[in-house]
Design an enzyme around this catalytic site. Sequence first.
Site, PDB file in Angstrom:
ATOM      1  N   SER A 105       0.842  -1.221   0.000  1.00  0.00           N
ATOM      2  CA  SER A 105       0.000   0.000   0.000  1.00  0.00           C
ATOM      3  C   SER A 105       0.862   1.250   0.000  1.00  0.00           C
ATOM      4  O   SER A 105       0.515   2.266  -0.575  1.00  0.00           O
ATOM      5  CB  SER A 105      -0.910   0.004   1.229  1.00  0.00           C
ATOM      6  OG  SER A 105      -1.589  -1.229   1.342  1.00  0.00           O
ATOM      7  N   ILE A 127      -0.910  -7.919   9.603  1.00  0.00           N
ATOM      8  CA  ILE A 127      -0.602  -8.990  10.572  1.00  0.00           C
ATOM      9  C   ILE A 127       0.750  -9.628  10.252  1.00  0.00           C
ATOM     10  O   ILE A 127       1.306 -10.372  11.050  1.00  0.00           O
ATOM     11  CB  ILE A 127      -1.706 -10.066  10.589  1.00  0.00           C
ATOM     12  CG1 ILE A 127      -1.773 -10.821   9.252  1.00  0.00           C
ATOM     13  CG2 ILE A 127      -3.047  -9.486  11.004  1.00  0.00           C
ATOM     14  CD1 ILE A 127      -2.603 -12.087   9.323  1.00  0.00           C
ATOM     15  N   ASP A 128       1.301  -9.324   9.060  1.00  0.00           N
ATOM     16  CA  ASP A 128       2.588  -9.933   8.673  1.00  0.00           C
ATOM     17  C   ASP A 128       3.786  -9.296   9.353  1.00  0.00           C
ATOM     18  O   ASP A 128       4.866  -9.887   9.374  1.00  0.00           O
ATOM     19  CB  ASP A 128       2.783  -9.809   7.150  1.00  0.00           C
ATOM     20  CG  ASP A 128       1.861 -10.735   6.386  1.00  0.00           C
ATOM     21  OD1 ASP A 128       1.892 -10.725   5.158  1.00  0.00           O
ATOM     22  OD2 ASP A 128       1.086 -11.470   7.047  1.00  0.00           O
ATOM     23  N   ASP A 130       5.764  -7.195   8.222  1.00  0.00           N
ATOM     24  CA  ASP A 130       6.897  -7.271   7.273  1.00  0.00           C
ATOM     25  C   ASP A 130       7.207  -5.906   6.658  1.00  0.00           C
ATOM     26  O   ASP A 130       7.622  -5.814   5.506  1.00  0.00           O
ATOM     27  CB  ASP A 130       6.588  -8.276   6.158  1.00  0.00           C
ATOM     28  CG  ASP A 130       5.304  -7.931   5.404  1.00  0.00           C
ATOM     29  OD1 ASP A 130       5.051  -8.549   4.351  1.00  0.00           O
ATOM     30  OD2 ASP A 130       4.577  -7.031   5.861  1.00  0.00           O
ATOM     31  N   ARG A 163       0.133 -37.023  18.764  1.00  0.00           N
ATOM     32  CA  ARG A 163       0.183 -36.678  17.348  1.00  0.00           C
ATOM     33  C   ARG A 163       1.177 -35.548  17.076  1.00  0.00           C
ATOM     34  O   ARG A 163       1.487 -34.745  17.975  1.00  0.00           O
ATOM     35  CB  ARG A 163      -1.201 -36.220  16.855  1.00  0.00           C
ATOM     36  CG  ARG A 163      -2.168 -37.365  16.671  1.00  0.00           C
ATOM     37  CD  ARG A 163      -3.580 -36.879  16.417  1.00  0.00           C
ATOM     38  NE  ARG A 163      -4.443 -37.979  15.972  1.00  0.00           N
ATOM     39  CZ  ARG A 163      -5.768 -37.928  15.962  1.00  0.00           C
ATOM     40  NH1 ARG A 163      -6.396 -36.810  16.356  1.00  0.00           N
ATOM     41  NH2 ARG A 163      -6.474 -38.955  15.543  1.00  0.00           N
ATOM     42  N   MET A 170      -0.682 -17.389   8.523  1.00  0.00           N
ATOM     43  CA  MET A 170      -0.485 -16.513   7.382  1.00  0.00           C
ATOM     44  C   MET A 170       0.956 -15.999   7.342  1.00  0.00           C
ATOM     45  O   MET A 170       1.725 -16.195   8.280  1.00  0.00           O
ATOM     46  CB  MET A 170      -1.490 -15.364   7.438  1.00  0.00           C
ATOM     47  CG  MET A 170      -2.865 -15.795   6.962  1.00  0.00           C
ATOM     48  SD  MET A 170      -3.899 -14.381   6.642  1.00  0.00           S
ATOM     49  CE  MET A 170      -4.975 -15.052   5.373  1.00  0.00           C
ATOM     50  N   ARG A 172       2.542 -14.779   3.565  1.00  0.00           N
ATOM     51  CA  ARG A 172       2.765 -15.280   2.194  1.00  0.00           C
ATOM     52  C   ARG A 172       4.234 -15.188   1.797  1.00  0.00           C
ATOM     53  O   ARG A 172       4.770 -16.060   1.117  1.00  0.00           O
ATOM     54  CB  ARG A 172       1.921 -14.460   1.217  1.00  0.00           C
ATOM     55  CG  ARG A 172       1.901 -14.998  -0.196  1.00  0.00           C
ATOM     56  CD  ARG A 172       0.677 -14.549  -0.967  1.00  0.00           C
ATOM     57  NE  ARG A 172       0.310 -13.169  -0.723  1.00  0.00           N
ATOM     58  CZ  ARG A 172      -0.880 -12.658  -1.074  1.00  0.00           C
ATOM     59  NH1 ARG A 172      -1.781 -13.416  -1.643  1.00  0.00           N
ATOM     60  NH2 ARG A 172      -1.194 -11.413  -0.852  1.00  0.00           N
ATOM     61  N   GLY A 186       6.134 -22.345  22.050  1.00  0.00           N
ATOM     62  CA  GLY A 186       7.093 -23.403  22.402  1.00  0.00           C
ATOM     63  C   GLY A 186       7.033 -24.525  21.383  1.00  0.00           C
ATOM     64  O   GLY A 186       7.231 -25.694  21.694  1.00  0.00           O
ATOM     65  N   ALA A 187       6.780 -24.136  20.136  1.00  0.00           N
ATOM     66  CA  ALA A 187       6.656 -25.143  19.066  1.00  0.00           C
ATOM     67  C   ALA A 187       7.972 -25.883  18.867  1.00  0.00           C
ATOM     68  O   ALA A 187       9.049 -25.296  19.002  1.00  0.00           O
ATOM     69  CB  ALA A 187       6.248 -24.447  17.765  1.00  0.00           C
ATOM     70  N   HIS A 250      -7.487 -17.047   7.445  1.00  0.00           N
ATOM     71  CA  HIS A 250      -8.019 -15.693   7.642  1.00  0.00           C
ATOM     72  C   HIS A 250      -8.571 -15.444   9.048  1.00  0.00           C
ATOM     73  O   HIS A 250      -8.869 -14.301   9.390  1.00  0.00           O
ATOM     74  CB  HIS A 250      -9.087 -15.390   6.596  1.00  0.00           C
ATOM     75  CG  HIS A 250      -8.516 -15.093   5.236  1.00  0.00           C
ATOM     76  ND1 HIS A 250      -8.043 -16.068   4.394  1.00  0.00           N
ATOM     77  CD2 HIS A 250      -8.312 -13.923   4.592  1.00  0.00           C
ATOM     78  CE1 HIS A 250      -7.585 -15.507   3.281  1.00  0.00           C
ATOM     79  NE2 HIS A 250      -7.733 -14.220   3.365  1.00  0.00           N
TER      80      HIS A 250
HETATM   81  O1  F6P Z   1      -0.869  -9.331   3.875  1.00  0.00           O
HETATM   82  C1  F6P Z   1      -1.496  -9.946   4.926  1.00  0.00           C
HETATM   83  C2  F6P Z   1      -2.034 -11.283   4.499  1.00  0.00           C
HETATM   84  O2  F6P Z   1      -2.856 -11.737   5.506  1.00  0.00           O
HETATM   85  C3  F6P Z   1      -0.972 -12.326   4.203  1.00  0.00           C
HETATM   86  O3  F6P Z   1      -0.418 -12.905   5.366  1.00  0.00           O
HETATM   87  C4  F6P Z   1      -1.777 -13.301   3.413  1.00  0.00           C
HETATM   88  O4  F6P Z   1      -0.977 -14.180   2.650  1.00  0.00           O
HETATM   89  C5  F6P Z   1      -2.583 -12.356   2.525  1.00  0.00           C
HETATM   90  O5  F6P Z   1      -2.794 -11.178   3.288  1.00  0.00           O
HETATM   91  C6  F6P Z   1      -3.910 -12.934   2.088  1.00  0.00           C
HETATM   92  O6  F6P Z   1      -4.498 -11.972   1.241  1.00  0.00           O
HETATM   93  P1  F6P Z   1      -6.064 -12.064   0.870  1.00  0.00           P
HETATM   94  O7  F6P Z   1      -6.846 -11.799   2.110  1.00  0.00           O
HETATM   95  O8  F6P Z   1      -6.242 -10.975  -0.178  1.00  0.00           O
HETATM   96  O9  F6P Z   1      -6.283 -13.444   0.344  1.00  0.00           O
END
Ligand code: F6P
Length: 320
Positions: A105, A127-128, A130, A163, A170, A172, A186-187, A250
Site C-alpha cells: 500500500s 498482521i505480517d 513485514d 500426534r 499466514m 505469504r 514453544g513449538a 483468515h
Molecule cells: O498481507 C497480509 C495477508 O494476511 C498475508 O499474510 C496473506 O498471505 C494475505 O494477506 C492474504 O491476502 P487475501 O486476504 O487478499 O487473500
Amino acid sequence: MKRIGVVTAGGDAPGMNAAIRSIVRTAIFNELEVVGVERGYAGLIEEKIHSLDIRSVSGIINHGGTILRTARCEEIKTEKGIQKAVHTLKNYKIDGLIVIGGDGSFRGASELYEASGIPVIGVPATIDNDVAGTDTTIGFDTAVNTALFTIDRIRDTATSHERVFVVEVMGRKRGFLALAVGFAEGAEFILVPEIKLDVESICKKLEQGRKKGKTSEIIVMAEGVGDSSLIAEEIRKRTGYDVRLTILGHALRGGPPTAHSRILANQFGALAVELLLKGAKKKMVGIRGQKLTWVDLDYSWKQKKDLNQHLYRLAEILSS
Ligand code: F6P
C-alpha cells in the site's frame, strides 16, 4: 492543510479501526476536516469518498476489520489508475492523505505523492509485520495471540493422541508471524520462507525427540514455505507418526484488537496527523523499541526487514 483523507488498503488487520478513530479525532481536534476513502485505492479511483466526524468513529476501537472496508487494487499499479486517484484527491480538495496498510500500500502511496505533490503519511498495519522502518505493525500482536489461543487447544489434543500437528499461519512472503507464534507457543519446529525447508532434518529431529520421551509435537509453518498438506503427508510417510494439519488462515486477520494493537494504533494515528500538520510530505510512522518515530515512506517498501535469527535459534534450543 484544511482537509485530510484516510484510506485503509491491502489486507485488513485488527486495530485499523482504532487507527481510523485516532486520525479522525486528532484531526478534528486540530480543526481539520476528514474524509474517508472506501475500499482502499479502488475507492480513490472510483471517487467513493464520504466525510467523517467524531461520531463516525464511535464504538469501533474494539472491532477488527475496517469501517472504510479495503480491497486489493491492481489498477492503482497503472499510470491511468494513479491519474484517476490524483484527480479524486484534487477534486475533493484533499490536502493530505493517510494510508493505513502494508508495504504494498505504501508503494502506491509513494506514487500518488510523486504524481500529485499531495503529502502522504503511511500508518503500518498488517498482521505480517513485514514493513521495514518499524519494529512492529498494527494487528501483528493480535494475530499472534489469536494463533496462540487456537494452538494452545491443538496442543491439548496433540498430547492426548500423541500426534504431530502442522499448523499453518499466514505470511505469504515472510515468517515474522510464524516465528513469533512458534516462539511463544514453544513449538518444536518453526518453518519460515527465509530458511530453506529440510523435511529430512525435521523428521530426524522428530525421531530424536521421541527417543528422548516426547510424545507429541507442534510445527508452526508460514504459508509462504509451501504446500502444508504435502509437507505434513511427507512427514507422516517418512516417520510413520500420526500427523495432522490445521490451517488458521483468515481467522488470524479478525477479532478484537489486543491492548497492544490498540495502543499502537492510537499513537500511530495521532502521529500521522501531527506529521501532516508539521508539513511532512512522504513519511511512515513507526516504533523503535518504545520510541515513536518516522522514516521516509520509500524506505518502508524498498528495504527488506530482517528476521530475528537469534529468536529463531533460541526457539530451537528451548523446544528441545
Ligand atoms: O498481507 C497480509 C495477508 O494476511 C498475508 O499474510 C496473506 O498471505 C494475505 O494477506 C492474504 O491476502 P487475501 O486476504 O487478499 O487473500
